[in-house]
Motif scaffolding. Structure first.
Motif, PDB file in Angstrom:
ATOM      1  N   ARG A  78       0.833  -1.193   0.000  1.00  0.00           N
ATOM      2  CA  ARG A  78       0.000   0.000   0.000  1.00  0.00           C
ATOM      3  C   ARG A  78       0.871   1.247   0.000  1.00  0.00           C
ATOM      4  N   GLU A  79       0.221   2.405  -0.021  1.00  0.00           N
ATOM      5  CA  GLU A  79       0.907   3.694   0.006  1.00  0.00           C
ATOM      6  C   GLU A  79       1.536   3.931   1.381  1.00  0.00           C
ATOM      7  N   SER A 131      -0.399   3.966   4.859  1.00  0.00           N
ATOM      8  CA  SER A 131      -1.198   2.813   5.257  1.00  0.00           C
ATOM      9  C   SER A 131      -0.746   2.240   6.597  1.00  0.00           C
ATOM     10  N   GLN A 186       4.219  -0.623  -5.443  1.00  0.00           N
ATOM     11  CA  GLN A 186       3.203   0.081  -4.671  1.00  0.00           C
ATOM     12  C   GLN A 186       1.952   0.260  -5.523  1.00  0.00           C
ATOM     13  N   GLY A 242      -2.340   1.390  -5.474  1.00  0.00           N
ATOM     14  CA  GLY A 242      -3.066   2.474  -4.821  1.00  0.00           C
ATOM     15  C   GLY A 242      -4.194   2.088  -3.897  1.00  0.00           C
TER      16      GLY A 242
END
Length: 299
Positions: free
Chosen positions: A201-202, A205, A227, A229
């Motif tokens: 995840r970003e 997170s 990565q 979104g």
């Protein structure tokens, strides 16, 4: 600042201003309010003319509050909370639970919170619930700015200004497509797991932060990360064979039950955490927010 001209301020202007503050964008606020962007801009300009001070500045391309804007946001949030409290207290006098409940919900919790909300609204049909889904970083910002009645998050910061109650288990598991070389292998070392491409995840997170803490504590790092979104994009990537992932069990329950994904037995996993309901200690919970909190912790 004289209050004479503030008496000419309308609740509609204040609501639009607070929405722009929350969205940090005229266009996103217009979308949220089902208005045109010029209409939103005009209302903010009218409010600025009334106050005699600009409320927003642009820092680069980012909208930010001026000192006058910060003062108006604090006053506006306080007023809206007091009006909401009064509405609920008046409803209670009539023997009815009524009002609006605003929830900030971390992304992974969106898979079970609708069920919690449905059960609550069946019991209290006069309550309107507004749920906003966001990542961990956004949820922390929302808490700092006291934007919502309650926040649902999995990783609560060590901050005495916050009150929190755990109410549900949150298990992070390693997942793979059923035809992956590690599927069905049995115990897999964390080092071997990290040798395969990993979908993450970003940076904001919470689940990413928790898993990073695990492998960093052992002096390890993934060989290759991509990565993506959203949780949905990561699940689709794992199903397509793009990489492995560590995800909340509830976020991928449908795929696991249908056999589209499988759980791997990886050293240190599953990571067991708790979902918590959080709010600033200084916030006086409305009757609706308190009733919802009690409903969560009774489950």
């Amino acid at each position: 600042m004289s209050t004479a001209y503030l008496s000419r301020l309308t609740l509609r202007q204040l609501h639009i201003f607070l929405t722009v503050c929350q969205q940090e964008s005229y266009s996103r606020a217009a979308e949220e309010l089902a208005l045109t962007q010029p209409a939103v801009s005009a209302q903010v300009r009218n409010l600025e003319d009334l106050i005699g001070e600009p409320l927003f500045d642009y820092v680069g391309r980012r909208l930010s509050l001026t000192p006058a804007g910060q003062a108006m946001r604090r006053a506006g949030q306080d007023l809206m909370q007091r009006l909401g409290q009064a509405e609920m207290e008046l409803a209670e006098l009539r023997g009815v639970m009524q009002g609006t409940l605003t929830l900030a919900v971390e992304t992974s919790a969106q898979y079970f919170m609708p069920g919690q909300i449905t059960a609550f609204c069946r019991q209290h049909p006069e309550v309107e619930v507004r749920m906003r889904v966001m990542n961990h970083g956004e949820a922390l910002k929302s808490l700092r700015e006291d934007r919502h009645d309650l926040t649902i998050m999995g990783l609560v910061p060590d901050d005495r200004r916050l009150s929190f109650v755990p109410f549900r288990q949150n298990r992070l598991v390693a997942v793979a497509p059923p035809d992956h070389p590690l599927a069905g292998v049995g115990d897999v070392s964390l080092n071997r797991f990290l040798d395969f491409p990993l979908l993450i995840r970003e940076p904001g997170s919470g689940s990413r932060r928790v898993f990073e803490a695990l492998y960093q504590s052992r002096g390890l790092r993934p060989r290759r990360c991509q990565q993506l979104g959203s949780l949905e994009a990561i699940k689709a990537g794992v199903r397509a064979g793009l990489g492995l992932a560590v995800l909340p069990r509830e976020a991928c329950a449908d795929d696991l039950d249908a056999g589209r994904l499988v759980t791997l037995i990886v050293e240190g996993l599953p990571l067991k955490r708790s979902w918590c309901v959080v709010h600033p200690r200084a916030r006086q919970l409305t009757p609706v927010a308190d009733a919802f909190l009690q409903a969560l912790i009774r489950v």
